[in-house]
Design an enzyme around this catalytic site. Sequence first.
Site, PDB file in Angstrom:
ATOM      1  N   LYS A 194      19.785 112.334   1.570  1.00  0.00           N
ATOM      2  CA  LYS A 194      19.001 111.542   3.592  1.00  0.00           C
ATOM      3  C   LYS A 194      20.353 110.622   3.760  1.00  0.00           C
ATOM      4  O   LYS A 194      21.004 111.010   4.510  1.00  0.00           O
ATOM      5  CB  LYS A 194      18.225 111.744   3.904  1.00  0.00           C
ATOM      6  N   ARG A 250       7.194 111.898   7.758  1.00  0.00           N
ATOM      7  CA  ARG A 250       6.271 111.885   6.084  1.00  0.00           C
ATOM      8  C   ARG A 250       5.216 112.043   6.185  1.00  0.00           C
ATOM      9  O   ARG A 250       4.898 112.979   5.781  1.00  0.00           O
ATOM     10  CB  ARG A 250       6.729 110.690   5.525  1.00  0.00           C
ATOM     11  N   ARG A 258      20.520 103.376  -8.589  1.00  0.00           N
ATOM     12  CA  ARG A 258      21.288 103.475  -7.754  1.00  0.00           C
ATOM     13  C   ARG A 258      21.090 101.939  -7.258  1.00  0.00           C
ATOM     14  O   ARG A 258      20.321 101.427  -7.671  1.00  0.00           O
ATOM     15  CB  ARG A 258      20.567 103.753  -6.748  1.00  0.00           C
ATOM     16  N   ARG A 307      17.141  98.321  -4.680  1.00  0.00           N
ATOM     17  CA  ARG A 307      15.714  98.320  -4.271  1.00  0.00           C
ATOM     18  C   ARG A 307      15.192  97.534  -4.904  1.00  0.00           C
ATOM     19  O   ARG A 307      15.107  98.659  -6.220  1.00  0.00           O
ATOM     20  CB  ARG A 307      16.016  99.211  -3.218  1.00  0.00           C
ATOM     21  N   ARG A 323       6.635 107.691  -5.516  1.00  0.00           N
ATOM     22  CA  ARG A 323       7.109 107.762  -4.425  1.00  0.00           C
ATOM     23  C   ARG A 323       7.106 109.726  -4.319  1.00  0.00           C
ATOM     24  O   ARG A 323       6.616 109.972  -3.299  1.00  0.00           O
ATOM     25  CB  ARG A 323       8.385 106.946  -3.729  1.00  0.00           C
TER      26      ARG A 323
HETATM   27  P1  AMP Z   1      12.758 105.151   2.521  1.00  0.00           P
HETATM   28  O1  AMP Z   1      13.735 103.913   2.318  1.00  0.00           O
HETATM   29  O2  AMP Z   1      12.819 106.307   3.505  1.00  0.00           O
HETATM   30  O3  AMP Z   1      13.148 105.605   1.234  1.00  0.00           O
HETATM   31  O4  AMP Z   1      11.145 104.551   2.665  1.00  0.00           O
HETATM   32  C1  AMP Z   1      10.900 103.303   2.228  1.00  0.00           C
HETATM   33  C2  AMP Z   1       9.244 102.532   2.381  1.00  0.00           C
HETATM   34  O5  AMP Z   1       9.466 102.147   3.401  1.00  0.00           O
HETATM   35  C3  AMP Z   1       8.449 104.297   2.026  1.00  0.00           C
HETATM   36  O6  AMP Z   1       8.314 104.762   0.329  1.00  0.00           O
HETATM   37  C4  AMP Z   1       7.250 103.712   2.498  1.00  0.00           C
HETATM   38  O7  AMP Z   1       7.037 102.784   1.470  1.00  0.00           O
HETATM   39  C5  AMP Z   1       8.470 103.422   3.726  1.00  0.00           C
HETATM   40  N1  AMP Z   1       8.636 104.077   5.063  1.00  0.00           N
HETATM   41  C6  AMP Z   1       9.660 104.571   5.451  1.00  0.00           C
HETATM   42  N2  AMP Z   1       9.558 105.976   5.907  1.00  0.00           N
HETATM   43  C7  AMP Z   1       7.940 106.001   6.221  1.00  0.00           C
HETATM   44  C8  AMP Z   1       7.215 106.740   7.089  1.00  0.00           C
HETATM   45  N3  AMP Z   1       7.778 108.074   7.834  1.00  0.00           N
HETATM   46  N4  AMP Z   1       5.980 106.701   6.994  1.00  0.00           N
HETATM   47  C9  AMP Z   1       5.018 105.773   6.246  1.00  0.00           C
HETATM   48  N5  AMP Z   1       5.968 104.901   5.512  1.00  0.00           N
HETATM   49  C10 AMP Z   1       7.671 105.195   5.614  1.00  0.00           C
END
Ligand code: AMP
Length: 204
Positions: A13, A88, A122, A150, A161
């Site tokens: 994404k 989410r 990654r 990360r 996740r």
């Molecule tokens: P991402 O970079 O989108 O993979 O997000 C990293 C982490 O941030 C996720 O594993 C969640 O812990 C938190 N996070 C990001 N977006 C959301 C969301 N919309 N709702 C809840 N947690 C989020």
Amino acid sequence: MRLVLLGAPGAGKGTQAVLLKDRHNLAHISTGDIFRHNLKNNTALGLEAKKYMDAGQLVPDEIVMKMVGEKLAEFKPDEGFMLDGFPRTVAQAEFLEGLTKLDGVILFKVADEAIVKRLTSRAVCKNCGNVTNINEHSVCPSCGGELYRRDDDNEETVRNRLRVYHEQTEALVEFYRKRDILLEIDATGMPEEVFARVIETLES
Ligand code: AMP
């Protein structure tokens, strides 16, 4: 244009958002990036979010919705954006419906095992944010910057996740299909190949 980029973690994404941003002049709003930015600056929000992020869990809806509500309030009605990593949960999607009308939801489809492979190799550039593969590059191929992994890209957290995605986020596929705004993309292959499919689907 207002879009949601939907898909499991590691489906690409963020990479596609960077490509789409230039083509359609859309702002890129990544809730994960906002949390990481807050964490880097040691804010209360960042420290609260860290507990969940490190475990591969979702940050509670109330916290995320408040943050997104404030962010979207900065946009004028005619300004476009892409939401990456939000919504989410169904509660977040319902909240978003109350805030704005969406033009489309792009679903990036990749098998779980391919995602585990992608995320555990990654690396992200500290300088420009470019995403690359740690096995192929020791510095950023785009700007020569230092690469980092990360914290949540270790295999155990990645599997958590993915489980969270299937349990809490995948329901959004049906949610948006019912609203007839879901665009499904095969997200396997190189970023440029996926981007070509995105453009074809979005602009046809
Ligand atoms: P991402 O970079 O989108 O993979 O997000 C990293 C982490 O941030 C996720 O594993 C969640 O812990 C938190 N996070 C990001 N977006 C959301 C969301 N919309 N709702 C809840 N947690 C989020």
